[in-house]
Design an enzyme around this catalytic site. Structure first.
Site, PDB file in Angstrom:
ATOM      1  N   HIS A   1       0.838  -1.199   0.000  1.00 17.99           N
ATOM      2  CA  HIS A   1       0.000   0.000   0.000  1.00 17.99           C
ATOM      3  C   HIS A   1       0.867   1.241   0.000  1.00 17.99           C
ATOM      4  O   HIS A   1       1.812   1.362   0.772  1.00 17.99           O
ATOM      5  CB  HIS A   1      -0.890   0.030   1.249  1.00 17.99           C
ATOM      6  CG  HIS A   1      -1.858   1.180   1.240  1.00 17.99           C
ATOM      7  ND1 HIS A   1      -3.090   1.102   0.642  1.00 17.99           N
ATOM      8  CD2 HIS A   1      -1.749   2.437   1.712  1.00 17.99           C
ATOM      9  CE1 HIS A   1      -3.702   2.262   0.754  1.00 17.99           C
ATOM     10  NE2 HIS A   1      -2.909   3.096   1.405  1.00 17.99           N
TER      11      HIS A   1
ATOM     12  N   ASP B   1     -14.834   3.061   6.995  1.00 17.29           N
ATOM     13  CA  ASP B   1     -13.796   3.982   6.504  1.00 17.29           C
ATOM     14  C   ASP B   1     -14.343   4.828   5.367  1.00 17.29           C
ATOM     15  O   ASP B   1     -14.078   6.029   5.289  1.00 17.29           O
ATOM     16  CB  ASP B   1     -12.550   3.217   6.042  1.00 17.29           C
ATOM     17  CG  ASP B   1     -11.553   4.184   5.411  1.00 17.29           C
ATOM     18  OD1 ASP B   1     -11.092   5.088   6.134  1.00 17.29           O
ATOM     19  OD2 ASP B   1     -11.283   4.083   4.213  1.00 17.29           O
TER      20      ASP B   1
ATOM     21  N   ARG C   1     -14.271  13.229   6.662  1.00 19.51           N
ATOM     22  CA  ARG C   1     -12.979  13.885   6.939  1.00 19.51           C
ATOM     23  C   ARG C   1     -12.598  14.841   5.805  1.00 19.51           C
ATOM     24  O   ARG C   1     -12.054  15.916   6.049  1.00 19.51           O
ATOM     25  CB  ARG C   1     -11.876  12.826   7.105  1.00 19.51           C
ATOM     26  CG  ARG C   1     -11.977  12.074   8.421  1.00 19.51           C
ATOM     27  CD  ARG C   1     -11.052  10.869   8.430  1.00 19.51           C
ATOM     28  NE  ARG C   1      -9.675  11.212   8.186  1.00 19.51           N
ATOM     29  CZ  ARG C   1      -8.796  10.410   7.571  1.00 19.51           C
ATOM     30  NH1 ARG C   1      -9.159   9.225   7.120  1.00 19.51           N
ATOM     31  NH2 ARG C   1      -7.556  10.786   7.414  1.00 19.51           N
TER      32      ARG C   1
ATOM     33  N   SER D   1      -7.600   4.445   8.861  1.00 17.65           N
ATOM     34  CA  SER D   1      -8.238   4.376   7.544  1.00 17.65           C
ATOM     35  C   SER D   1      -7.512   3.355   6.658  1.00 17.65           C
ATOM     36  O   SER D   1      -8.129   2.443   6.086  1.00 17.65           O
ATOM     37  CB  SER D   1      -8.206   5.777   6.917  1.00 17.65           C
ATOM     38  OG  SER D   1      -8.501   5.729   5.557  1.00 17.65           O
TER      39      SER D   1
ATOM     40  N   LYS E   1      -8.598  -1.102   5.953  1.00 20.35           N
ATOM     41  CA  LYS E   1      -8.791  -1.709   4.627  1.00 20.35           C
ATOM     42  C   LYS E   1      -7.792  -2.848   4.413  1.00 20.35           C
ATOM     43  O   LYS E   1      -8.122  -3.874   3.832  1.00 20.35           O
ATOM     44  CB  LYS E   1      -8.630  -0.639   3.537  1.00 20.35           C
ATOM     45  CG  LYS E   1      -9.807   0.329   3.502  1.00 20.35           C
ATOM     46  CD  LYS E   1      -9.609   1.464   2.521  1.00 20.35           C
ATOM     47  CE  LYS E   1      -8.613   2.478   3.008  1.00 20.35           C
ATOM     48  NZ  LYS E   1      -8.773   3.849   2.578  1.00 20.35           N
TER      49      LYS E   1
HETATM   50  N1  URA Z   1      -5.323   6.998   2.200  1.00 20.26           N
HETATM   51  C1  URA Z   1      -6.336   6.410   2.877  1.00 20.26           C
HETATM   52  O1  URA Z   1      -6.820   5.349   2.502  1.00 20.26           O
HETATM   53  N2  URA Z   1      -6.793   7.023   3.978  1.00 20.26           N
HETATM   54  C2  URA Z   1      -6.304   8.181   4.443  1.00 20.26           C
HETATM   55  O2  URA Z   1      -6.760   8.662   5.463  1.00 20.26           O
HETATM   56  C3  URA Z   1      -5.251   8.792   3.722  1.00 20.26           C
HETATM   57  C4  URA Z   1      -4.768   8.170   2.591  1.00 20.26           C
END
Ligand code: URA
Length: 443
Positions: free
Chosen positions: A82, A161, A168, A183, A187
């Site tokens: 990621h 999220d 947000r 966040s 995932k």
């Molecule tokens: N990427 C994400 O998935 N969440 C965030 O809060 C910032 C970047």
């Protein structure tokens, strides 16, 4: 329990219990807690932070708010990757096939572009026919057969999220280390891999602008992952200038294919070899230096490129564009941006470069906007390069003629030209894992 009392508690810097966090997240997902109360809570977290225990609970509860993907049918260690988001960041399209060609199993769910940053799913969709939304059984089948599949996040992956992120985005609470950590990791935990390689970007094109913040974010995410029984390594990497030379979806796919054929820009090639090697190390294939040698070999002998083509074909895409990028639809307008004076490029505002690319059509202005896959920027010069007045710094690709001039002015303003060459920022700054933080050393 009342949400009002939980907001007071966090506002006054007290610690929320797991039951309280669960009440708040579940209530919000079910629309029983209104946006204005959740917004107040997010702002309280923004200012007061969270303890490690609160953060682990928040992430776990957000991960379990939807499907938890079961990858157990796929034999071996599954490794996810990621990136926290950057400009010109096409590393998944390169590092994942390299690692897969060397034996790593990768069942990856990627995101779309966010703000000025690009997203892997949008890039893959630039390949004619490529399906980013396929049945779970087909996804698993492709990984079993080819070792690699990259799809979009299913609608029910960490829905908490999804809802909180949208809030947000409009309440100035994106740039909070615990909220970003929860966040991303919710995932990743829900996506089911055993190990996770995080590429935490730092610099003008990243969400984290300082190395200290990037390291703090990496440490939080690593702790969350390890507590949940996943092995995590984070590389802190430079995003103070765009990565590689291309920004924009089909331009980036073409650059990724070039890199897999050994013709990529040095910065992109170097970082992808490192990312692939750390993914391989997590999978137990060898030490980082052994894995780096294998990764380079997979590029040299063409197996990594073949792996990307295999995945594209398996997901309905036309792999011929990877070998012949001239088959991609071309933008109608190519507009050259020229330097206004002699000197060295001392700094580039990478966020602005990303924003200009979006403006040209490569990103979305609203959730409903359609992306122009051919739009974007090809950088001819980057930080550290010498330029002379009138020399082309970048070429803008767009189908909107009326935008090109304004975009060129904006791009030029993002490129600072000085008299002396700047100090070189290393591409990889540090490595963070369960053993702590260490400065990166080339092995
Ligand atoms: N990427 C994400 O998935 N969440 C965030 O809060 C910032 C970047």
């Amino acid at each position: 329990m009342r949400m009002y009392d939980l907001i007071v508690k966090k506002r006054d810097n007290k610690t929320l219990t797991r039951e309280e966090i669960s009440y708040m997240i579940q209530g919000y997902v079910k629309d029983e807690i209104p946006d204005y109360q959740m917004a107040a809570m997010l702002m309280a977290v923004y200012f007061q932070g969270m303890t490690d225990e609160e953060l682990a609970d928040l992430t776990d509860i957000m991960a379990h708010s939807g499907d938890m993907v079961d990858l157990s049918e796929i034999p071996g260690i599954k490794v996810d990757k990621h990136s926290t988001g950057g400009v010109g960041d096409k590393t998944t399209l390169i590092a994942a096939p390299i690692a897969a060609a060397c034996g790593v199993r990768i069942a990856k769910m990627s995101g779309r572009g966010l703000g000025h940053t690009g997203g892997t799913v949008d890039k893959l969709e630039a390949i004619p026919g490529y399906q980013t939304s396929i049945e779970r059984t087909r996804f698993i089948e492709i990984v079993k057969r080819h070792g690699l599949s990259v799809i979009g996040q299913s609608g029910n992956l960490a829905p908490a999220d999804k809802k909180i992120y949208a809030l947000r985005d409009v309440t100035a609470t994106v740039e909070s280390i615990p909220l970003i950590a929860a966040s991303i990791m919710s995932k990743k935990l829900a996506a089911g891999s055993d190990c996770i390689l995080l590429d935490v970007k730092v610099g003008s094109g990243a969400f984290m602008k300082s190395a200290e913040d990037a390291i703090a974010l990496a440490q939080k995410m690593s702790a969350i992952g390890e507590k949940a029984g996943r092995r995590v390594t984070a590389l802190i990497t430079d995003m103070d200038l765009p990565l590689g030379n291309c920004i924009g979806n089909s331009l980036e796919v073409a650059e990724a294919a070039d890199t897999l054929q050994g013709r990529g820009p040095d910065d992109l090639t170097e970082i992808c070899i490192e990312l692939a090697a750390y993914m391989m190390e997590l999978a137990g294939i060898g030490t980082v230096s052994e894995c780096k040698a294998k990764a380079k070999q997979a590029v040299k002998d063409g197996t990594a490129m073949k792996k990307l083509a295999e995945m594209v074909t398996a997901q309905g895409g036309d792999a011929s564009v990877l070998y012949r990028p001239e088959l991609f639809e071309k933008a109608a307008i190519l507009y050259e941006v020229k330097a206004e004076k002699d000197g060295y490029i001392v700094h580039m505002d990478a966020q602005e470069c990303g924003a200009v690319s979006c403006m040209l059509g490569a990103g979305r202005e609203t959730k409903e906007s359609r992306i122009d896959f051919s739009a974007g920027i090809v950088m001819r010069k980057k930080t550290g390069d010498r330029v002379t007045k009138g020399e082309t710094v970048a070429v803008l690709h767009t189908s909107q003629k009326e935008l090109a001039r304004a975009a060129a002015v904006r791009l030029l303003a993002a490129v600072e030209i000085g008299e002396k060459p700047p100090e070189r920022i290393p591409l990889i700054l540090a490595v963070v894992d369960r053993d702590g933080v260490r400065a990166y050393q080339d092995k």
